[in-house]
Scaffold this motif. Structure first.
Motif, PDB file in Angstrom:
ATOM      1  N   LEU A  53       0.830  -1.211   0.000  1.00  0.00           N
ATOM      2  CA  LEU A  53       0.000   0.000   0.000  1.00  0.00           C
ATOM      3  C   LEU A  53       0.861   1.257   0.000  1.00  0.00           C
ATOM      4  CD1 LEU A  53      -2.715  -1.153   2.557  1.00  0.00           C
ATOM      5  CD2 LEU A  53      -2.988  -0.896   0.079  1.00  0.00           C
ATOM      6  N   MET A  54       1.916   1.252   0.809  1.00  0.00           N
ATOM      7  CA  MET A  54       2.829   2.400   0.856  1.00  0.00           C
ATOM      8  C   MET A  54       3.542   2.573  -0.485  1.00  0.00           C
ATOM      9  SD  MET A  54       2.918   4.063   3.809  1.00  0.00           S
ATOM     10  CE  MET A  54       4.529   4.816   3.841  1.00  0.00           C
ATOM     11  N   ALA A  55       3.966   1.494  -1.098  1.00  0.00           N
ATOM     12  CA  ALA A  55       4.667   1.575  -2.383  1.00  0.00           C
ATOM     13  C   ALA A  55       3.765   2.175  -3.456  1.00  0.00           C
ATOM     14  CB  ALA A  55       5.165   0.195  -2.808  1.00  0.00           C
ATOM     15  N   ARG A  56       2.501   1.753  -3.480  1.00  0.00           N
ATOM     16  CA  ARG A  56       1.560   2.323  -4.458  1.00  0.00           C
ATOM     17  C   ARG A  56       1.329   3.804  -4.180  1.00  0.00           C
ATOM     18  NH1 ARG A  56      -1.114  -2.688  -4.103  1.00  0.00           N
ATOM     19  NH2 ARG A  56      -2.705  -1.903  -2.705  1.00  0.00           N
ATOM     20  N   TRP A  57       1.163   4.149  -2.912  1.00  0.00           N
ATOM     21  CA  TRP A  57       0.916   5.537  -2.549  1.00  0.00           C
ATOM     22  C   TRP A  57       2.122   6.412  -2.887  1.00  0.00           C
ATOM     23  CZ3 TRP A  57       3.500   8.550   1.136  1.00  0.00           C
ATOM     24  CH2 TRP A  57       2.937   9.809   1.345  1.00  0.00           C
ATOM     25  N   CYS A  61       5.194  10.228  -5.660  1.00  0.00           N
ATOM     26  CA  CYS A  61       5.760  11.308  -4.852  1.00  0.00           C
ATOM     27  C   CYS A  61       6.955  10.874  -4.009  1.00  0.00           C
ATOM     28  CB  CYS A  61       4.672  11.895  -3.954  1.00  0.00           C
ATOM     29  SG  CYS A  61       3.927  10.697  -2.820  1.00  0.00           S
ATOM     30  N   LYS A  62       7.563   9.741  -4.330  1.00  0.00           N
ATOM     31  CA  LYS A  62       8.620   9.162  -3.499  1.00  0.00           C
ATOM     32  C   LYS A  62       9.775  10.128  -3.259  1.00  0.00           C
ATOM     33  CE  LYS A  62      11.062   4.838  -2.922  1.00  0.00           C
ATOM     34  NZ  LYS A  62      11.176   3.485  -3.420  1.00  0.00           N
ATOM     35  N   ALA A  63      10.274  10.777  -4.306  1.00  0.00           N
ATOM     36  CA  ALA A  63      11.420  11.676  -4.153  1.00  0.00           C
ATOM     37  C   ALA A  63      11.059  12.861  -3.259  1.00  0.00           C
ATOM     38  CB  ALA A  63      11.893  12.166  -5.516  1.00  0.00           C
ATOM     39  N   ASP A  64       9.868  13.423  -3.424  1.00  0.00           N
ATOM     40  CA  ASP A  64       9.445  14.561  -2.604  1.00  0.00           C
ATOM     41  C   ASP A  64       9.284  14.159  -1.139  1.00  0.00           C
ATOM     42  OD1 ASP A  64       9.382  16.181  -4.856  1.00  0.00           O
ATOM     43  OD2 ASP A  64       7.239  15.876  -5.193  1.00  0.00           O
ATOM     44  N   THR A  91       1.865  11.123   7.155  1.00  0.00           N
ATOM     45  CA  THR A  91       1.277  10.834   8.469  1.00  0.00           C
ATOM     46  C   THR A  91      -0.188  10.429   8.328  1.00  0.00           C
ATOM     47  OG1 THR A  91       0.758  13.166   8.939  1.00  0.00           O
ATOM     48  CG2 THR A  91       2.898  12.334   9.706  1.00  0.00           C
ATOM     49  N   ASP A  92      -0.889  11.002   7.351  1.00  0.00           N
ATOM     50  CA  ASP A  92      -2.263  10.560   7.088  1.00  0.00           C
ATOM     51  C   ASP A  92      -2.278   9.091   6.663  1.00  0.00           C
ATOM     52  OD1 ASP A  92      -3.283  13.058   7.708  1.00  0.00           O
ATOM     53  OD2 ASP A  92      -3.583  13.668   5.615  1.00  0.00           O
ATOM     54  N   MET A  93      -1.297   8.689   5.853  1.00  0.00           N
ATOM     55  CA  MET A  93      -1.190   7.291   5.420  1.00  0.00           C
ATOM     56  C   MET A  93      -0.956   6.394   6.635  1.00  0.00           C
ATOM     57  SD  MET A  93      -1.190   4.737   3.391  1.00  0.00           S
ATOM     58  CE  MET A  93      -1.128   5.163   1.677  1.00  0.00           C
ATOM     59  N   PHE A  94      -0.119   6.830   7.561  1.00  0.00           N
ATOM     60  CA  PHE A  94       0.122   6.063   8.786  1.00  0.00           C
ATOM     61  C   PHE A  94      -1.186   5.849   9.549  1.00  0.00           C
ATOM     62  CE2 PHE A  94       0.942   5.954  13.360  1.00  0.00           C
ATOM     63  CZ  PHE A  94       1.824   4.895  13.451  1.00  0.00           C
ATOM     64  N   HIS A  95      -1.981   6.899   9.698  1.00  0.00           N
ATOM     65  CA  HIS A  95      -3.264   6.764  10.399  1.00  0.00           C
ATOM     66  C   HIS A  95      -4.228   5.861   9.632  1.00  0.00           C
ATOM     67  CE1 HIS A  95      -2.370   9.451  13.673  1.00  0.00           C
ATOM     68  NE2 HIS A  95      -1.915  10.351  12.817  1.00  0.00           N
TER      69      HIS A  95
END
Length: 174
Positions: A53-57, A61-64, A91-95
């Motif tokens: 999920l994190m990789a897709r998200w 925007c990975k570099a930023d 942080t929203d993704m973490f939540h």
């Protein structure tokens, strides 16, 4: 009228960054091993993998995100209200992930060796407080957070395989 039985859902909590700094992550191959193990025993299972999920998200925007994250180490103090938009999104993704752990039937927490993971602890706590089954695979059976938030603590992948074959709760009814 018959109600359908939903497939059990599994959330794969586990160390990503651990005690490392920046974007230095631990080997994430355990995620594929857990997924394979679960699907071997429960082919109908729904797997929620935060790594995927994190990789897709992060794909766009990975570099930023990494640049903004790296810049945190230069600040004398970090104030949430002053975070870059990329970090607020992170942080929203973490939540979102901790909420997903709480809404999954089973939270599987992979904590190798004796390295703690604050993110995994948050996911475990969320799942535990939601009344979900939390299976910790770790040697840290004396760690208070692991002990307090686990339904069962298993030492390794073979023990998890055995648990899946014996103790996995049945599918829930919708």
């Amino acid at each position: 009228m018959r109600t359908a039985t939903a497939a059990p859902s599994f959330f794969l909590a586990g160390t990503m960054q651990g005690a490392r700094t920046g974007s230095n992550l631990i080997d994430q191959s355990y995620r594929a091993a857990l997924t394979s193990t679960i699907l071997d025993r429960r082919p109908d299972a729904v797997i929620h993998d935060p790594g995927a999920l994190m990789a897709r998200w992060e794909a766009e925007c990975k570099a930023d995100v990494r640049a903004a994250h790296a810049a945190l180490s230069e600040l004398p103090a970090v104030h949430r209200s002053e975070l870059a938009p990329e970090l607020l999104a992170l942080t929203d993704m973490f939540h979102h992930l901790t909420h997903l752990a709480a809404s999954s039937d089973i939270c599987v927490a992979w904590l190798p060796g004796h390295e703690p993971s604050m993110g995994t602890a948050a996911e475990m706590l969320s799942a535990y407080r939601a009344g979900r089954t939390v299976v910790s695979i770790t040697a840290m059976c004396q760690n208070l957070a692991v002990l307090a938030c686990s339904t069962v603590i298993l030492p390794d992948l073979p023990a998890f395989q055995e648990w899946l074959g014996r103790d996995v709760p049945p599918s829930r009814v919708n």
